[in-house]
Write a protein that holds these residues in place. Structure first.
Motif, PDB file in Angstrom:
ATOM      1  N   ARG A  93      40.623  42.271  32.286  1.00  0.00           N
ATOM      2  CA  ARG A  93      40.660  43.437  33.167  1.00  0.00           C
ATOM      3  C   ARG A  93      39.248  43.965  33.436  1.00  0.00           C
ATOM      4  N   LEU A  94      38.431  43.972  32.385  1.00  0.00           N
ATOM      5  CA  LEU A  94      37.055  44.433  32.533  1.00  0.00           C
ATOM      6  C   LEU A  94      36.285  43.546  33.504  1.00  0.00           C
ATOM      7  N   ALA A  95      36.408  42.240  33.338  1.00  0.00           N
ATOM      8  CA  ALA A  95      35.720  41.302  34.232  1.00  0.00           C
ATOM      9  C   ALA A  95      36.180  41.486  35.671  1.00  0.00           C
ATOM     10  N   SER A  96      37.489  41.625  35.861  1.00  0.00           N
ATOM     11  CA  SER A  96      38.053  41.821  37.195  1.00  0.00           C
ATOM     12  C   SER A  96      37.518  43.115  37.820  1.00  0.00           C
ATOM     13  N   ALA A  97      37.466  44.188  37.025  1.00  0.00           N
ATOM     14  CA  ALA A  97      36.990  45.471  37.532  1.00  0.00           C
ATOM     15  C   ALA A  97      35.516  45.410  37.913  1.00  0.00           C
ATOM     16  N   LEU A  98      34.732  44.667  37.150  1.00  0.00           N
ATOM     17  CA  LEU A  98      33.306  44.519  37.463  1.00  0.00           C
ATOM     18  C   LEU A  98      33.113  43.842  38.818  1.00  0.00           C
ATOM     19  N   ILE A 213      42.003  49.398  36.743  1.00  0.00           N
ATOM     20  CA  ILE A 213      42.025  48.785  38.075  1.00  0.00           C
ATOM     21  C   ILE A 213      41.839  47.270  38.014  1.00  0.00           C
ATOM     22  N   GLY A 214      41.533  46.751  36.831  1.00  0.00           N
ATOM     23  CA  GLY A 214      41.321  45.319  36.676  1.00  0.00           C
ATOM     24  C   GLY A 214      42.621  44.534  36.616  1.00  0.00           C
ATOM     25  N   GLN A 215      42.533  43.249  36.935  1.00  0.00           N
ATOM     26  CA  GLN A 215      43.703  42.376  36.935  1.00  0.00           C
ATOM     27  C   GLN A 215      43.762  41.540  35.655  1.00  0.00           C
ATOM     28  N   PRO A 216      44.890  41.564  34.933  1.00  0.00           N
ATOM     29  CA  PRO A 216      44.992  40.796  33.686  1.00  0.00           C
ATOM     30  C   PRO A 216      45.042  39.287  33.908  1.00  0.00           C
ATOM     31  N   LYS A 217      45.321  38.850  35.132  1.00  0.00           N
ATOM     32  CA  LYS A 217      45.373  37.420  35.442  1.00  0.00           C
ATOM     33  C   LYS A 217      44.074  36.940  36.101  1.00  0.00           C
ATOM     34  N   PHE A 218      43.015  37.674  35.870  1.00  0.00           N
ATOM     35  CA  PHE A 218      41.722  37.359  36.475  1.00  0.00           C
ATOM     36  C   PHE A 218      41.262  35.943  36.117  1.00  0.00           C
ATOM     37  N   GLU A 219      40.756  35.226  37.107  1.00  0.00           N
ATOM     38  CA  GLU A 219      40.238  33.881  36.874  1.00  0.00           C
ATOM     39  C   GLU A 219      38.767  33.976  36.448  1.00  0.00           C
ATOM     40  N   ILE A 220      38.503  33.553  35.251  1.00  0.00           N
ATOM     41  CA  ILE A 220      37.172  33.678  34.667  1.00  0.00           C
ATOM     42  C   ILE A 220      36.134  32.933  35.497  1.00  0.00           C
ATOM     43  N   ILE A 221      35.001  33.581  35.729  1.00  0.00           N
ATOM     44  CA  ILE A 221      33.881  32.931  36.420  1.00  0.00           C
ATOM     45  C   ILE A 221      33.015  32.260  35.355  1.00  0.00           C
ATOM     46  N   ARG A 222      33.158  30.975  35.228  1.00  0.00           N
ATOM     47  CA  ARG A 222      32.492  30.238  34.158  1.00  0.00           C
ATOM     48  C   ARG A 222      31.082  29.837  34.573  1.00  0.00           C
ATOM     49  N   PRO A 223      30.208  29.570  33.598  1.00  0.00           N
ATOM     50  CA  PRO A 223      28.838  29.171  33.949  1.00  0.00           C
ATOM     51  C   PRO A 223      28.823  27.855  34.707  1.00  0.00           C
ATOM     52  N   ASN A 224      27.987  27.778  35.717  1.00  0.00           N
ATOM     53  CA  ASN A 224      27.799  26.509  36.418  1.00  0.00           C
ATOM     54  C   ASN A 224      27.117  25.506  35.513  1.00  0.00           C
ATOM     55  N   ASN A 225      26.270  26.010  34.663  1.00  0.00           N
ATOM     56  CA  ASN A 225      25.474  25.193  33.762  1.00  0.00           C
ATOM     57  C   ASN A 225      25.361  25.944  32.452  1.00  0.00           C
ATOM     58  N   GLU A 226      25.428  25.240  31.339  1.00  0.00           N
ATOM     59  CA  GLU A 226      25.387  25.939  30.052  1.00  0.00           C
ATOM     60  C   GLU A 226      24.033  26.571  29.763  1.00  0.00           C
ATOM     61  N   TRP A 227      23.026  26.297  30.572  1.00  0.00           N
ATOM     62  CA  TRP A 227      21.732  26.953  30.422  1.00  0.00           C
ATOM     63  C   TRP A 227      21.666  28.229  31.258  1.00  0.00           C
ATOM     64  N   ASP A 228      22.769  28.569  31.956  1.00  0.00           N
ATOM     65  CA  ASP A 228      22.836  29.836  32.674  1.00  0.00           C
ATOM     66  C   ASP A 228      22.709  30.986  31.680  1.00  0.00           C
ATOM     67  N   PRO A 229      22.076  32.087  32.065  1.00  0.00           N
ATOM     68  CA  PRO A 229      21.897  33.215  31.140  1.00  0.00           C
ATOM     69  C   PRO A 229      23.208  33.925  30.839  1.00  0.00           C
ATOM     70  N   ILE A 230      23.354  34.355  29.593  1.00  0.00           N
ATOM     71  CA  ILE A 230      24.529  35.125  29.178  1.00  0.00           C
ATOM     72  C   ILE A 230      24.147  36.519  28.719  1.00  0.00           C
TER      73      ILE A 230
END
Length: 593
Positions: A93-98, A213-230
């Protein structure tokens, strides 16, 4: 600035060419056909695809925890409890709201909060939105915070209610120089009565309302590359000049698993949060507790009684903390202590814990493991791995061994003590000092928007820590001092850590720190800042005499001042503050020869 933009310095290959160590590490993710051909006589039938390659990311730990440990308790904070299934839903939900608030891949999201459930959830929710988490030191003043918000270009800042005033002053300062200000999201605390004492503007967006306001079924935006910043972590400022340290998904994943192993965490541990989650992302254990399906016991304010009560009530199995936390525990009044329900595993780091503190912790029923690392190494990078043959040694000797920093953990390729000029390894004689250097996948990507500092830190193909250490015959390293803290008196090197260890052994001393004080004849002489235990008394002359009986004459302090020590929120003594005080002290408490 968006981290994924072409202007991000670590994406510019031309900047990396002078120091190939960064470039080579990046290229490992894109193995050429020529490289494959060199490793196998035939590459026929081999293919990298979604079936056998997924970029490493600690996000996956939470997804697995929700499957394996779905109904088990994930977070406890006062009367608030969540399960792993609930934690995953809240983070989604947090990710979706962001995303709904305009956050896009590579944007920075800042947070100013203590060890509370929202702080834990942000460690997953922000990267799930493809964004970069920037956890801010809760002891920062408004001016410094404004500087870091400007440097990071944070799009949103989450602020716990108790820090609201500091944050709003920082935003006011930022408005005078920045075109755009971050959106403020207020985190209210149902467990804290002081919520009502803070002036809350009606336009302030509140954390739980945002999640709604976030959606619980949000599709996670995963890193394109594991060297992407977290994550973007600013150094604690013990040198008064914080830098923005960039973590990537790969390093965070690997250091998380390494820290879990270092801490001896089996399935479903119960972890007490006394390490600030903002510090190196809680030594990567924010993600590590999910990996093992553990329970996070949130402790908003660290106190001796709070530690003992939490251990007793929640049957805590693991905790961590700087030596100051250990010192707090061993000096807890008897009436505030509670029997430990079991042996509690404690990781400590930040500076070498005094042997006296280590032995006292053992007597109380804690098993202390000493680790070492820096913000630039995702927190823990070495461990003083214990050997069974040391069990039969006297308590004091065991404590001295435990105060060493040990060897690299499994996620770090190599640690060495090297001459900073010649880059040659120092002999393992326990005497010759050199600089601690690291090489491996759990070293930072670099300093944000500071390519010159990055190149300097990686000069020679190793990360240079600035710490001075020796290597013992068994290979274990022992840090003697920061290069800037070493005292040179009459041409002799004095390790402030060694002097501090003696000071800690004085029965009246609670805390101690030693810095160099300018001297017309010797260049520098040791100056000790001491905090005494409640109800104890000691004079400067007594402290100096105590040290001279146990140290070479030139190493003993010639000046002693009694006062509280200035610290960062992670428990590190701010020696640059003490050096300024020592310089201005004149002849205060100085012992004549």
């Amino acid at each position: 600035m968006n981290f994924m933009s072409k202007s991000f310095p670590f994406r510019i290959i031309s900047l990396l060419k002078p120091r190939r160590c960064l470039l080579q590490r990046y290229q490992l993710l894109h193995i050429s056909e020529n490289a494959k051909a060199e490793s196998l006589k035939s590459t026929e039938g081999l293919q990298q695809c979604s079936a056998n390659y997924v970029p490493l990311s600690p996000i996956s730990f939470l997804e697995r925890a929700a499957r394996v440990y779905r109904d088990r308790t994930s977070v406890v904070y006062g009367t608030v409890k969540y399960t792993w299934g609930e934690t995953l839903e809240r983070c989604l939900r947090l990710a979706s709201a962001l995303i709904q608030k305009g956050i896009s891949r590579g944007d920075v999201v800042a947070v100013l909060a203590s060890n509370i459930p929202a702080m834990y959830e942000l460690h997953f929710g922000v990267p799930m939105a493809g964004a970069v988490l920037c956890t801010l030191n809760t002891r920062l003043d408004s001016a410094t915070m404004s500087t870091l918000l400007r440097h990071s270009e944070a799009e949103i800042i989450f602020v716990e209610h108790q820090f609201l005033k500091v944050a709003k002053v920082a935003l006011d300062l930022l408005s005078k120089t920045a075109v755009k200000q971050p959106l403020l999201v207020l985190i209210l605390d149902s467990q804290c009565a002081s919520n009502t004492t803070q002036a809350v503007d009606v336009e302030d967006l509140e954390y739980e309302s945002l999640l709604a306001i976030g959606q619980p079924k949000f599709e996670i935006i995963r890193p394109n590359n594991e060297w992407d910043p977290i994550a973007l972590n600013y150094t604690s400022g013990t040198t008064s000049s914080p830098k923005g340290v960039v973590y990537n998904h790969r390093g965070a994943y690997l250091n998380t698993l390494a820290t879990v192993l270092l801490h001896g965490m089996g399935a479903m541990p119960v972890y007490l949060w006394t390490v600030p989650m903002f510090h190196c992302n809680g030594w990567c254990l924010t993600w590590g507790l999910a990996a093992q399906g553990g329970t996070n016991i949130c402790l908003r304010k660290v106190s001796a009684q709070g530690i003992f009560d939490s251990i007793s009530v929640h049957k805590v199995t693991h905790m961590g903390g700087a030596p100051t936390v250990l010192n707090m525990i061993v000096n807890t009044p008897v009436n505030q202590r509670r029997p430990l329900p079991q042996k509690v595993e404690v990781m400590t780091g930040g500076s070498a814990p005094p042997p006296q503190v280590l032995s006292s912790m053992e007597e109380l029923g804690f098993n202390v493991s000493h680790l070492y690392g820096l913000t630039e190494t995702y927190g823990p990078a070495t461990l003083c791995t214990w050997k069974p043959e040391w069990d039969s040694l006297p308590l004091e000797e065991r404590a001295k061994i435990k105060s060493r920093q040990g060897l690299n953990h499994l996620g770090m390729e190599e640690v060495d003590i090297r001459d900073p000029v010649t880059m040659e390894s120092v002999p393992p004689d326990g005497k010759t000092m050199g600089e601690v250097m690291f090489r491996g996948n759990t070293v930072m990507s670099g300093y944000y928007k500071d390519p010159n500092a990055t190149l300097e830190a990686f000069n020679g193909g190793w990360f240079r820590t600035g710490d001075l250490a020796v290597k013992h015959p068994d290979g274990y390293i022992e840090v003697k001092d920061r290069s800037k803290d070493i005292i040179i008196s009459g041409g002799e090197n004095i390790s402030t850590i060694e002097v501090e260890s003696v000071l800690f052994s004085h029965p009246a001393v609670l805390e101690a720190a030693v810095v160099g004080r300018p001297d017309d004849h010797w260049g520098e002489t040791p100056c000790a800042f001491v905090k005494l235990k409640d109800g104890s008394n000691a004079s400067a002359e007594e402290i100096i005499h105590f040290c001279r009986e146990r140290l070479p004459h030139f190493m003993a302090p010639r000046t002693v001042a009694f006062e509280d020590l200035p610290k960062t929120a992670t428990g590190k003594t701010q020696k640059y503050v003490l050096r300024h005080k020592a310089k201005a002290m004149g002849s205060l408490n100085r012992r004549k020869e």
